[in-house]
Write a protein that holds these residues in place. Structure first.
Motif: not given
Length: 706
Positions: A468-476, A504-507
């Protein structure tokens, strides 16, 4: 016949064709099927004349076969026009297709009819009357119902291109089939009634088709009646308004109240009926009928009607749309929100948000928002998710402030639901929700939720939160990530719970590519390197995996100066898994190039001794072999190349305790690369044997592996 075709008078070039022809009679179904699929190749090799005189009669005589073979044959013959000499000779395709149109299997008949419809267009008007129409008549008057059902699909393609006398005969045959004693034939006629009506002259449509439609819509079989509904929609588009009101609507309204729920379902599921009858009839006749369908006693009917609520409301006359919705449709919708059947509620939830754009802000706030809130708290997850996925419709109408006051508390409640599958579903919709709400609103209201999911006690939630964080960064964007997300993620590296440190590592794995080289090198890499000394082995081997993942994002200087020393240290770790993943990370090409540079500058290569001492791992072998390939390519005569080769051979003579079944090891031999898949217990003898085979230029097969 087959041997005659296959003879080819000693012509060796036709031997493969002879094999295909022989396979047409083979006992093995698969061989016959393969040959049928290559029928065009056989016909092309035989030529036009022999295809007409030998191949097609042979196929016609051997129609009695497995359904799968017949289906392939029916499909192939539809594209045979060119292979039999063009449109002038296309009628020679009719006999085998006529036989296929009478077989018992429905899919074969349907494919044969499809091919017949296709080649009918390639007949000239004269040939159509001489060859094609007699075929239709034979099928229509056949003793077995299968031929009569096939005939129903052929009337409409030949009717427009024949003389008036023949047209009268075709209409008579169709009338006969509509009153056939066999329900399957009446069903086929009902399914083609609308199509046939479209090619008839208007007068004949009124005099012939309307009585047939009325009779079929009152048939004793509900399977016939429901197909008549679809035909009625097609007929409605052909008639003027006054005829439509008098001739068609009574029958359609009767179908909406039919004793069979399947017939009512067809009326509720129809997408074209409203457009076909026009705005006035919609107001007077369809609105009451639609209300009844929304209140139907069968859940399947209510589901179909609920699915059409938005479309039905959009197609209402604009001058009275709001009044009709508020007076007639909305009361029914309010009842469906608390329906006992979850499929009904889910269908309604997928479309109800669209009503906000039709009714406007005031009506949405007063009447629709309470319904949305009820659905957001529904026990069925699909209902809740259907509401969330369509929030943008409401956002456009009432604005973000109103939305936050009304709907957001319910979303937050779902995000913290005790059932982890509910939380998981909300996470999957969060990027969509973020795009609808905007970055400022998201940071204020939902960002904390996204971060809280990273420390959820369920791994599936933590994993989904990372994506979800990765998709949010792609969006914002990366800048937003640097200011908002990255500091919080990196802060978890000091958490007392090792699972959170691993998160943390996975993120970092997920974010490195979308954040780019600068943020990864400056902010993320130092944290990863620091975690390489973690007390928990699981964290350390995930550090190795993380460094391998972010390696392509980093520049060569960072790999050489910072990453490589840490991986070399992890490669000597006491834990077996840490060693394995560290050496696997070292073996990737970007890190191999760093080691290669060191080897070229250090002729002694003392560090290689650590790779060939004790027990060797598969990762070490991979790295050494890649070094060997690179050195042979760029520095074939160097001292380094010789030492690496010796190291590889030394590895081949040692126990393979760490080899895993899925590992693929590339072995270089000159300019060739062979891929050998080792089993867990591969022995040195096997490897030496396979390498000797490769040096002899022999291909290594699966039989040579353990």
């Amino acid at each position: 016949v087959g041997s005659k075709m296959a003879g080819a008078e000693g012509d060796d070039s036709l031997y493969p064709i002879a094999v295909l022809i022989d396979e047409l009679r083979n006992e093995d179904v698969q061989l016959r099927l393969n040959s049928i699929k290559k029928l065009s190749t056989i016909a092309l090799a035989l030529g036009v004349e022999r295809t007409q005189t030998e191949l097609l009669p042979f196929l016609t005589d051997t129609i009695y076969d497995e359904d799968e073979v017949l289906l392939a044959l029916a499909e192939q013959l539809g594209g045979f026009t060119v292979l039999v000499g063009g449109p002038e000779f296309v009628n020679c395709l009719l006999p085998p297709l006529e036989s296929l149109a009478t077989v018992e299997e429905t899919v074969v008949r349907d494919k044969a009819v499809e091919s017949l419809r296709k080649i009918s267009q390639e007949h000239s008007p004269v040939d159509l009357e001489v060859h094609f129409v007699p075929l239709v008549k034979r099928l229509a008057s056949g003793d077995w119902f299968t031929s009569r059902t096939s005939a129903c699909g052929l009337f409409s393609v030949c009717y427009p291109r024949v003389s008036s006398t023949v047209k009268a005969e075709i209409r008579q045959h169709f009338r006969t089939l509509c009153s056939d004693d066999t329900p399957m034939v009446r069903r086929a006629a009902a399914s083609k009634l609308g199509e046939f009506a479209k090619v008839l002259e208007l007068d004949y449509a009124k005099s012939d088709i309307i009585p047939l439609f009325t009779a079929l819509a009152s048939d004793e079989q509900d399977s016939v009646r429901l197909l008549a509904v679809e035909a009625g929609v097609s007929i409605a588009t052909l008639l003027p308004q006054e005829d439509l009101e008098a001739l068609v609507m009574p029958t359609l309204l009767q179908a909406a109240e039919d004793k069979s729920w399947r017939v009512r379902y067809m009326v509720a599921d129809s997408t074209e009926l409203q457009k076909a009858v026009g705005p006035e009839i919609t107001k007077t006749d369809l609105v009451p009928a639609f209300q009844n369908l929304l209140k139907d006693c069968e859940a399947e009917v209510r589901t179909a009607a609920a699915n059409k609520v938005k479309v039905f409301c959009e197609n209402l006359p604009e001058d009275s749309r709001e009044t009709i919705i508020m007076t007639h449709i909305l009361p029914c919708v309010k009842e469906l929100v608390s329906d006992t059947n979850q499929h009904v509620k889910s269908a309604l939830a997928s479309v109800i948000m669209g009503l906000s754009t039709i009714l406007g802000k005031d009506n949405t706030v007063e009447h629709l928002l309470p319904l949305f809130l009820v659905q957001l708290k529904d026990e069925c997850p699909e209902v809740r998710l259907n509401i969330i996925s369509n929030l943008d419709c409401v956002n456009e109408v009432i604005g973000i402030r109103q939305l936050s006051q009304s709907l957001l508390p319910a979303i937050v409640e779902l995000a913290e639901d005790a059932k982890w599958r509910v939380r998981l579903a909300i996470i999957e919709y969060m990027p969509l929700l973020a795009g609808q709400l905007g970055v400022e609103f998201f940071d204020e209201k939902l960002n904390s939720l996204c971060m809280a999911w990273l420390i959820d006690h369920v791994f599936a939630i933590r994993e989904a939160a990372t994506c979800n964080l990765m998709k949010l960064v792609e969006k914002f964007g990366a800048e937003w990530a640097q200011n908002t997300i990255v500091p919080k993620v990196l802060g978890m590296a000091n958490d007392s719970n090792y699972l959170h440190r691993m998160t943390t590592l996975f993120c970092i794995n997920a974010l490195s590519e979308v954040c780019g080289q600068e943020i990864t090198t400056k902010h993320m890499l130092p944290v990863v390197l620091k975690m390489s000394t973690d007390q928990v082995a699981n964290v350390r081997f995930n550090v190795a995996r993380c460094l391998q993942k972010i390696g392509p994002v980093l520049d060569s200087s960072a790999l050489q100066a910072e990453v490589k020393p840490v991986l070399e240290k992890l490669a000597t770790d006491q834990d077996m898994d840490v060693k394995y993943f560290a050496l696997e990370a070292i073996s990737v090409s970007s890190l191999c190039s760093c080691l290669l540079s060191k080897m070229l500058n250090d002729q002694r290569m003392d560090f290689l001794s650590s790779f060939t001492s004790n027990i060797v791992s598969a990762a070490k072998l991979c790295m050494l072999v890649q070094l060997r390939i690179a050195l042979r390519k760029h520095h074939p005569m160097s001292h380094s190349s010789a030492i690496v080769s010796e190291s590889v051979h030394a590895c081949f003579s040692m126990p393979f305790a760490f080899l895993r079944p899925e590992l693929i090891l590339p072995v270089a031999d000159g300019a060739k690369c062979l891929f050998i898949c080792f089993s867990r217990f591969a022995s040195a003898q096997h490897i030496v044997y396979m390498c000797s085979l490769s040096r002899e230029g022999k291909k290594i097969s699966c039989a040579h592996t353990v």
